[in-house]
Design an enzyme around this catalytic site. Structure first.
Site, mmCIF file in Angstrom:
data_model
loop_
_atom_site.group_PDB
_atom_site.id
_atom_site.type_symbol
_atom_site.label_atom_id
_atom_site.label_comp_id
_atom_site.label_asym_id
_atom_site.label_seq_id
_atom_site.Cartn_x
_atom_site.Cartn_y
_atom_site.Cartn_z
ATOM 1 N N TYR A 141 0.837 -1.407 -0.076
ATOM 2 C CA TYR A 141 -0.012 -0.290 -0.026
ATOM 3 C C TYR A 141 0.907 1.393 0.100
ATOM 4 C CZ TYR A 141 -5.267 -1.960 0.649
ATOM 5 O OH TYR A 141 -6.042 -2.489 0.409
ATOM 6 N N LYS A 192 3.331 -15.467 1.928
ATOM 7 C CA LYS A 192 3.244 -16.600 0.367
ATOM 8 C C LYS A 192 4.680 -16.590 0.418
ATOM 9 C CE LYS A 192 1.651 -17.863 -3.221
ATOM 10 N NZ LYS A 192 0.815 -18.739 -2.795
ATOM 11 N N ASP A 225 -3.024 -18.044 -0.374
ATOM 12 C CA ASP A 225 -4.191 -18.666 -0.502
ATOM 13 C C ASP A 225 -4.598 -19.817 0.390
ATOM 14 O OD1 ASP A 225 -1.908 -20.650 -0.680
ATOM 15 O OD2 ASP A 225 -1.640 -20.703 -2.910
ATOM 16 N N ASP A 249 -6.454 -6.800 4.055
ATOM 17 C CA ASP A 249 -7.776 -6.518 3.276
ATOM 18 C C ASP A 249 -8.568 -7.218 3.027
ATOM 19 O OD1 ASP A 249 -9.134 -3.713 2.618
ATOM 20 O OD2 ASP A 249 -8.087 -4.599 0.491
ATOM 21 N N ASP A 253 -11.807 -8.953 4.095
ATOM 22 C CA ASP A 253 -13.489 -8.991 4.246
ATOM 23 C C ASP A 253 -14.426 -10.640 4.195
ATOM 24 O OD1 ASP A 253 -13.793 -6.288 3.537
ATOM 25 O OD2 ASP A 253 -14.628 -6.228 0.975
HETATM 26 C C1 IPM Z 1 -10.438 -1.434 3.816
HETATM 27 C C2 IPM Z 1 -10.712 -0.494 2.301
HETATM 28 C C3 IPM Z 1 -9.698 0.325 3.083
HETATM 29 C C4 IPM Z 1 -8.279 -0.039 2.811
HETATM 30 C C5 IPM Z 1 -9.719 1.457 1.518
HETATM 31 C C6 IPM Z 1 -10.946 2.502 1.396
HETATM 32 C C7 IPM Z 1 -8.092 2.058 0.682
HETATM 33 O O1 IPM Z 1 -10.881 -1.834 1.832
HETATM 34 O O2 IPM Z 1 -9.909 -0.492 4.699
HETATM 35 O O3 IPM Z 1 -9.920 -2.536 4.069
HETATM 36 O O4 IPM Z 1 -7.757 -0.187 1.737
HETATM 37 O O5 IPM Z 1 -7.576 -0.216 3.529
HETATM 38 MG MG MG Z 2 -11.215 -3.290 2.526
#
Ligand code: IPM
Ligand code: MG
Length: 308
Positions: A141, A192, A225, A249, A253
């Protein structure tokens, strides 16, 4: 002693979910005599509209002065065409980096009422309680060099750099081990290392730290993975997962979906001294913004993390 919170509602559903969270905050503040005060600032697209940049100096100054920051969500199609360096998301990344909020804690808990909402069978997810510890201010990042360049043949090429120093790895691993001591005493480090040198060093450094300082914690390692697969195959095998910025990240999710809804995952992003910014893990959901139907629970749960 009175503590001050800076609230950055952001864009899309941000102001809606934050309004709900503020109501809860106000009730808790009164009921428990917490002596909290708060004020509002601009971050993301709304800051671009007002000041031309996603993180205005005054927002950053207010965030530094506050005891904690509470954040909604930033971004939306309205700002998608803006030059990359001043997009709403850059404001979010910049405030994380400027405040040195390297430790991102994302607890994924399945509340019994939501067992039927998960896309997995209830017996796979019932009682789920895992903590993802994501490194937040390093890795790909923020790594340099980065950009989109033109090659000699006129073709464009995009490039980014994944980079972690031993000290960055140690400090996030230490957070994961300390958290594990408060929970199930198990840490799974995700890398990884079979392909990427940066995560080979990650794995080695985490292992050395565990051997030297955390022999009471059970440490395991998974390639990312496989970790992604294990999270949907048997998520309850995990206690604390620790990983870098990009993998964290993605896996958070995925973990959110185990809890029935991405609207259920709060987060804390902490610096070395425990000062933090608290935000839901989800985005600004422009498709449902303005209808009053967004789930504010991840933001309310982020308030709970902040109060703790
Ligand atoms: C998160 C979001 C952010 C990230 C984006 C909005 C930049 O997806 O906080 O997980 O990738 O960190
Ligand atoms: Mg995110």
């Amino acid at each position: 002693m009175s503590k001050h919170i800076l609230i950055l509602a952001g864009d899309g559903i941000g102001p809606e979910i934050m309004a709900a969270a503020e109501q809860v905050l106000a009730v808790v503040n009164t009921k428990f005599n917490l002596d909290l005060t708060w004020s509002h600032g601009l971050l993301g697209g709304c800051a671009i509209d007002a000041h031309g940049v996603p993180l205005p100096d005054e927002t950053l100054a207010a965030a530094r002065a506050a005891d904690a920051v509470l954040l909604g969500a930033v971004g939306g199609p309205k700002w998608d065409q803006i030059e990359r360096s001043i997009r709403p998301e850059r404001g979010l990344l910049k405030i994380r980096s400027a405040l040195n909020l390297f430790a991102n804690l994302r607890p994924a808990i399945l509340y019994p009422q939501l067992a039927g909402a998960s896309s997995l069978r209830p017996e796979i997810v019932a009682g789920l309680d895992i903590l993802i510890v994501r490194e937040l201010t390093g890795g790909i990042y923020f790594g340099q060099p980065r950009g989109i360049r033109e090659l000699e043949n006129g073709e464009k090429q995009g490039y980014n750099t994944d980079v972690y120093s031993q000290s960055e790895i140690r400090r996030i691993a230490r957070v994961a081990f300390e958290m594990a001591r408060l929970r199930g005493r198990r840490v799974c480090s995700v890398d990884k290392a079979n392909v990427l040198e940066v995560t080979e060093l990650w794995k080695q450094t985490v292992t050395e730290l565990q051997q030297a300082e955390y022999p009471d914690i059970e440490l395991s390692h998974l390639y990312v993975d496989n970790a992604a697969m294990q999270l949907v195959r048997a998520p309850k095998q995990f206690d604390v997962l620790v990983t870098g910025n990009l993998f964290g990240d993605i896996l958070s999710d995925e973990a959110a979906m185990l809890t029935g809804s991405i609207g259920m995952l709060p987060s804390a992003s902490l610096d070395e001294h425990g000062k933090g910014m608290y935000e839901p893990c989800h985005g600004s959901a422009p498709d449902i913004a303005g209808q009053g139907i967004a789930n504010p629970l991840a933001t309310i749960l982020s308030v709970a993390m902040m109060l703790r």
